[in-house]
Design a protein around this motif. Structure first.
Motif, PDB file in Angstrom:
ATOM      1  N   TYR A  45      56.067  35.130  56.382  1.00 29.57           N
ATOM      2  CA  TYR A  45      55.539  36.378  55.504  1.00 29.57           C
ATOM      3  C   TYR A  45      55.868  36.475  54.034  1.00 29.57           C
ATOM      4  N   ASN A  46      55.199  36.937  53.383  1.00 28.08           N
ATOM      5  CA  ASN A  46      55.445  37.160  51.938  1.00 28.08           C
ATOM      6  C   ASN A  46      56.349  38.248  51.622  1.00 28.08           C
ATOM      7  N   ALA A  47      57.398  38.202  51.189  1.00 23.69           N
ATOM      8  CA  ALA A  47      58.589  39.037  51.144  1.00 23.69           C
ATOM      9  C   ALA A  47      58.287  39.950  49.985  1.00 23.69           C
ATOM     10  N   ASN A  48      57.167  39.698  49.037  1.00 24.32           N
ATOM     11  CA  ASN A  48      56.613  40.518  48.056  1.00 24.32           C
ATOM     12  C   ASN A  48      56.211  41.956  48.565  1.00 24.32           C
ATOM     13  N   ASP A  49      55.566  41.657  50.030  1.00 26.70           N
ATOM     14  CA  ASP A  49      55.121  42.961  50.747  1.00 26.70           C
ATOM     15  C   ASP A  49      56.032  43.788  51.221  1.00 26.70           C
ATOM     16  N   ILE A  50      57.319  43.780  50.826  1.00 25.63           N
ATOM     17  CA  ILE A  50      58.209  44.501  51.717  1.00 25.63           C
ATOM     18  C   ILE A  50      58.088  45.989  51.287  1.00 25.63           C
ATOM     19  N   PRO A  51      57.784  46.292  49.721  1.00 27.46           N
ATOM     20  CA  PRO A  51      57.819  47.710  49.318  1.00 27.46           C
ATOM     21  C   PRO A  51      56.531  48.190  49.960  1.00 27.46           C
ATOM     22  N   ALA A  52      55.483  47.630  50.190  1.00 27.63           N
ATOM     23  CA  ALA A  52      54.246  48.123  50.665  1.00 27.63           C
ATOM     24  C   ALA A  52      54.309  48.405  52.167  1.00 27.63           C
ATOM     25  N   LEU A  53      55.156  47.550  52.767  1.00 32.25           N
ATOM     26  CA  LEU A  53      55.458  47.846  54.199  1.00 32.25           C
ATOM     27  C   LEU A  53      56.383  49.050  54.600  1.00 32.25           C
ATOM     28  N   VAL A  54      57.191  49.493  53.659  1.00 32.48           N
ATOM     29  CA  VAL A  54      58.172  50.512  53.787  1.00 32.48           C
ATOM     30  C   VAL A  54      57.704  51.732  53.193  1.00 32.48           C
ATOM     31  N   GLU A  55      56.534  51.758  52.398  1.00 29.68           N
ATOM     32  CA  GLU A  55      56.013  53.016  51.768  1.00 29.68           C
ATOM     33  C   GLU A  55      55.559  53.951  52.687  1.00 29.68           C
ATOM     34  N   PRO A  56      54.974  53.498  53.875  1.00 25.21           N
ATOM     35  CA  PRO A  56      54.339  54.757  54.803  1.00 25.21           C
ATOM     36  C   PRO A  56      55.683  55.419  55.348  1.00 25.21           C
ATOM     37  N   ILE A  57      56.655  54.678  55.337  1.00 27.51           N
ATOM     38  CA  ILE A  57      58.114  55.568  55.958  1.00 27.51           C
ATOM     39  C   ILE A  57      58.608  56.378  55.080  1.00 27.51           C
ATOM     40  N   LEU A  58      58.508  55.784  53.663  1.00 27.44           N
ATOM     41  CA  LEU A  58      59.223  56.654  52.491  1.00 27.44           C
ATOM     42  C   LEU A  58      58.231  58.015  52.350  1.00 27.44           C
ATOM     43  N   GLN A  59      57.045  57.765  52.763  1.00 31.39           N
ATOM     44  CA  GLN A  59      56.157  58.648  52.393  1.00 31.39           C
ATOM     45  C   GLN A  59      55.961  59.781  53.768  1.00 31.39           C
ATOM     46  N   HIS A  60      56.751  59.333  54.898  1.00 32.58           N
ATOM     47  CA  HIS A  60      56.945  60.028  55.988  1.00 32.58           C
ATOM     48  C   HIS A  60      55.710  60.152  56.672  1.00 32.58           C
ATOM     49  N   GLN A  61      54.972  59.236  56.562  1.00 32.71           N
ATOM     50  CA  GLN A  61      53.722  58.721  57.399  1.00 32.71           C
ATOM     51  C   GLN A  61      53.668  58.047  58.660  1.00 32.71           C
ATOM     52  N   ALA A  62      54.825  57.637  58.705  1.00 37.22           N
ATOM     53  CA  ALA A  62      55.032  56.802  60.076  1.00 37.22           C
ATOM     54  C   ALA A  62      56.375  56.281  59.998  1.00 37.22           C
TER      55      ALA A  62
ATOM     56  N   ILE B 207      47.213  48.740  66.799  1.00 33.70           N
ATOM     57  CA  ILE B 207      47.931  47.883  65.903  1.00 33.70           C
ATOM     58  C   ILE B 207      47.173  46.512  66.118  1.00 33.70           C
ATOM     59  N   PRO B 208      46.275  45.988  65.023  1.00 32.26           N
ATOM     60  CA  PRO B 208      45.848  44.830  65.151  1.00 32.26           C
ATOM     61  C   PRO B 208      46.329  43.423  65.363  1.00 32.26           C
ATOM     62  N   ASP B 209      47.690  43.444  64.733  1.00 27.85           N
ATOM     63  CA  ASP B 209      48.322  42.068  64.848  1.00 27.85           C
ATOM     64  C   ASP B 209      49.884  42.493  65.551  1.00 27.85           C
ATOM     65  N   THR B 210      49.546  42.519  66.993  1.00 31.23           N
ATOM     66  CA  THR B 210      51.163  43.150  67.714  1.00 31.23           C
ATOM     67  C   THR B 210      51.969  41.892  67.455  1.00 31.23           C
ATOM     68  N   PRO B 211      51.706  40.619  67.652  1.00 28.44           N
ATOM     69  CA  PRO B 211      52.635  39.756  67.782  1.00 28.44           C
ATOM     70  C   PRO B 211      53.417  39.650  66.189  1.00 28.44           C
ATOM     71  N   SER B 212      53.129  40.195  65.255  1.00 26.69           N
ATOM     72  CA  SER B 212      53.890  40.074  63.892  1.00 26.69           C
ATOM     73  C   SER B 212      55.228  40.577  64.017  1.00 26.69           C
ATOM     74  N   ALA B 213      55.974  39.746  63.342  1.00 27.67           N
ATOM     75  CA  ALA B 213      57.281  40.094  63.267  1.00 27.67           C
ATOM     76  C   ALA B 213      57.636  40.716  62.097  1.00 27.67           C
ATOM     77  N   PHE B 214      56.791  40.857  61.115  1.00 32.56           N
ATOM     78  CA  PHE B 214      57.003  41.650  59.709  1.00 32.56           C
ATOM     79  C   PHE B 214      56.934  43.052  60.059  1.00 32.56           C
ATOM     80  N   ARG B 215      57.929  43.809  60.250  1.00 33.39           N
ATOM     81  CA  ARG B 215      57.868  45.264  60.405  1.00 33.39           C
ATOM     82  C   ARG B 215      59.043  46.130  59.957  1.00 33.39           C
ATOM     83  N   ALA B 216      58.791  47.440  59.679  1.00 31.45           N
ATOM     84  CA  ALA B 216      59.642  48.196  59.065  1.00 31.45           C
ATOM     85  C   ALA B 216      59.951  49.283  59.967  1.00 31.45           C
ATOM     86  N   MET B 217      61.183  49.911  59.932  1.00 32.36           N
ATOM     87  CA  MET B 217      61.258  51.068  61.070  1.00 32.36           C
ATOM     88  C   MET B 217      62.419  52.021  60.341  1.00 32.36           C
TER      89      MET B 217
END
Length: 276
Positions: free
Chosen positions: A52-69, A107-117
């Motif tokens: 996974y491209n680590a540059n996408d980490i900010p986009a991955l955590v954005e919905p959490i920081l915005q209290h959307q997920a 979720i379209p790609d459930t086996p994906s290990a790139f996730r934030a929580m």
């Protein structure tokens, strides 16, 4: 009890390691426990093969920081990944479809290990599968009403063969077993109920066939239908009983998970009081 060491690298860098290889799912849970122990509010997980491209980490955590997920899954462009075989792409789609049914998520790609929580989400997750955690955690999130979403992410070029997948036949076998176990653990009544309905239906139709033959005066000719119908109806009844028993075990597991979560919250509360 397994020994787990947390080694500080710099002020904010740590490595949690096992004394021996215990599998991917166990490593994932150990990583979550280490993050919780260190006080993390948001946890990002990724595979060790640099897929996974680590540059996408900010986009991955954005919905959490915005209290959307509370959990965000990175969706890979599966259809355009060149080093994924056709069989693997097909199994990815089938696995995602099964998990969407079991978890009632989209979720379209459930086996994906790139996730934030979030921290609270990590506290509520428990993985029972020794092979993988990706499918099971999404199903748990859906059952526990954890808000989950997905965003598209980029992938890097294939650097080395996967150490988790030895061969395509092995991957197929493990995937089928994993999907079956997911349904048995998290949708036991649905899983066994479908089997019971199929057996009951076949047995009922065979019984009607014998009854028609008996009324027509040819019952002795179709006695095999009566025997097979009795066997199938009996098996259907037994599987229905298994479905109820498995559903009770599933409910008991949920109660134990809630007790575990309350225990974690009580420990955190006691630690806060001692600090005061």
């Amino acid at each position: 009890m397994t020994e787990v060491k947390i080694i500080p690298l710099r002020l904010q860098d740590y490595v949690a390691c096992h004394t021996g290889n215990q599998g991917l799912a166990k490593a994932f849970m150990t990583g979550l426990d280490a993050c919780l122990e260190l006080g993390a509010d948001v946890i990002v997980n990724s595979d060790a093969d640099n897929q996974y491209n680590a540059n996408d980490i900010p986009a991955l955590v954005e919905p959490i920081l915005q209290h959307q997920a509370e959990m965000v899954i990175g969706a890979r462009p599966i259809s355009t990944i060149e080093h994924f075989s056709l069989i693997k792409k097909l199994l990815q789609k089938i696995g995602s479809w099964v998990v969407r049914i079991a978890s009632k998520t989209d979720i379209p790609d459930t086996p994906s290990a790139f996730r934030a929580m979030t921290r609270s989400t990590a506290q509520r997750l428990m993985v029972f599968n020794d092979y993988t955690y990706t499918l099971e955690t999404i199903i748990q999130a859906g059952q526990k009403n954890i808000t989950i979403t997905s965003i598209p992410v980029r992938v890097n070029e294939d650097l080395r063969p996967s150490r988790l997948i030895k061969s395509i036949p092995s991957y197929i076998k493990i995937s089928i077993i994993t999907i079956a176990r997911i349904f048995i653990i998290y949708r036991p009544f649905l899983f066994f109920g479908y089997i019971a309905i199929i057996l009951f239906s076949i047995g009922f139709l065979l019984g009607l066939r014998f009854l028609y033959a008996f009324i027509s005066g040819e019952g002795s000719v179709h006695i095999q239908s009566l025997i097979l119908a009795s066997v199938l109806l009996g098996m259907g009844l037994q599987i229905i009983l298994i479905a109820f028993f498995a559903d009770l075990l599933s409910a008991n597991r949920k109660i134990l998970e809630d007790i575990r979560l309350r225990g974690l919250n009580l420990v955190k509360y006691d630690c806060n009081r001692s600090d005061d």
